[in-house]
Scaffold this active site. Structure first.
Site, short mmCIF file in Angstrom:
data_model
loop_
_atom_site.label_atom_id
_atom_site.label_comp_id
_atom_site.label_asym_id
_atom_site.label_seq_id
_atom_site.Cartn_x
_atom_site.Cartn_y
_atom_site.Cartn_z
CG HIS A 42 -6.17 -1.84 0.91
ND1 HIS A 42 -5.50 -1.51 -0.25
CD2 HIS A 42 -5.45 -1.28 1.91
CE1 HIS A 42 -4.44 -0.78 0.03
NE2 HIS A 42 -4.38 -0.62 1.34
CG ASP A 92 -7.59 -2.38 -2.76
OD1 ASP A 92 -8.06 -1.51 -2.01
OD2 ASP A 92 -6.41 -2.76 -2.72
CB SER A 110 -0.95 -0.04 1.20
OG SER A 110 -1.93 0.96 1.11
#
Length: 267
Positions: free
Chosen positions: A246, A217, A149
């Site tokens: 996610h 996501d 991320s």
């Protein structure tokens, strides 16, 4: 009509400017969500681990060094924008089982790292300092960069500057700028202090690249991972995790297959 329009302008423009000013001043609070770990926090994940402090300009970064005998190399892991090593360390047992040691670091103001994040340049400088610390202990052909991320931007830029063996990106963004434009389309782009333009760096990466992204996501759209993949010029393996969100990709067998293939194919 004209006086009314002018009165509206005199009300709306200062209000808009004030809102933009608040967003610029406090945007760190919109991007970074650190947990603090008090001194003496016990880090236990069922595998050998050492705590280390890595000096950077004006601060010290707290890191966990997961050790193993006869390691094939090391995974340098840059985590997401929330939490601390106290929770992020839970991913280590999954990754070190493939024969690698692992170094995971908290950013400034996270966990037991000192200082506060003040600029993107500072983030990159800290990441480079951590990479150099690792490079003093392992040759580059044994270093795997892993970005999760937010950490995907830092890992991508490092891979563009250095020559690690492999770059793994989990749930990567095209850029933070692209995310900000979707969420705040009315805010001028020049106010963003952390654009983290991964798409501008990934074309300079020469080592193999692995991208793993969930199709569902809800934080970084799957399309961002696809767009980023199109910018890759090095050998690429792209793994869509069908139904993945996610924060749950490790619960899918395809994730484990992707990591196993990527790490086992290294010399």
């Amino acid at each position: 009509m004209l006086p009314t329009i002018l009165r509206l302008i005199t009300i709306l423009v200062p209000g808009y400017a004030a809102i933009c000013g608040v967003i610029y001043t406090f945007q760190e609070r919109l991007i970074f969500f650190p947990d603090r770990d008090p001194p003496g926090t016990h880090y236990e994940f069922g595998i050998p681990v050492e705590e280390v402090l890595i000096p950077v300009e004006g601060a010290q970064l707290h890191a966990l060094w997961f050790r193993r005998s006869q390691a094939k190399g090391v995974i340098l892991y840059f985590h997401g924008n929330a939490g601390s090593l106290r929770t992020w360390g839970e991913v280590a047992p999954e990754l070190v089982q493939y024969g690698y040691e692992m170094v995971m670091v908290d950013y400034r103001g996270y966990g037991q790292s000192t200082g506060t994040i003040q600029s993107e340049a500072e983030l990159h400088a800290d990441a480079a300092a951590v990479y150099e610390w690792v490079r003093q202990r392992y040759p580059e052909e044994q270093i795997v960069l892993y970005g999760r991320s937010l950490g995907s931007g830092l890992a991508t830029r490092l891979a563009a500057v250095y020559q690690p063996a492999l770059l793994i990106l989990e749930s990567p963004f095209y850029s933070v700028e692209a995310i900000a434009r979707r969420q705040f389309p009315w805010v001028p782009p020049f106010l963003l202090k952390y654009p983290l333009r991964s798409h501008e760096w990934i074309g300079q990466v020469r080592c193999p690249v692995v991208i793993i992204h969930g199709t569902n996501d809800s934080v970084v759209p799957f399309a961002d991972g696809e767009r980023l993949a199109r910018e890759v010029r090095a050998p690429l393996a792209f793994y869509p995790i069908v139904g993945g969100d996610h924060n749950n990709l490790m619960t899918f067998s395809m994730y484990h297959h992707a990591i196993q293939v990527a790490l086992k194919e290294l010399p």
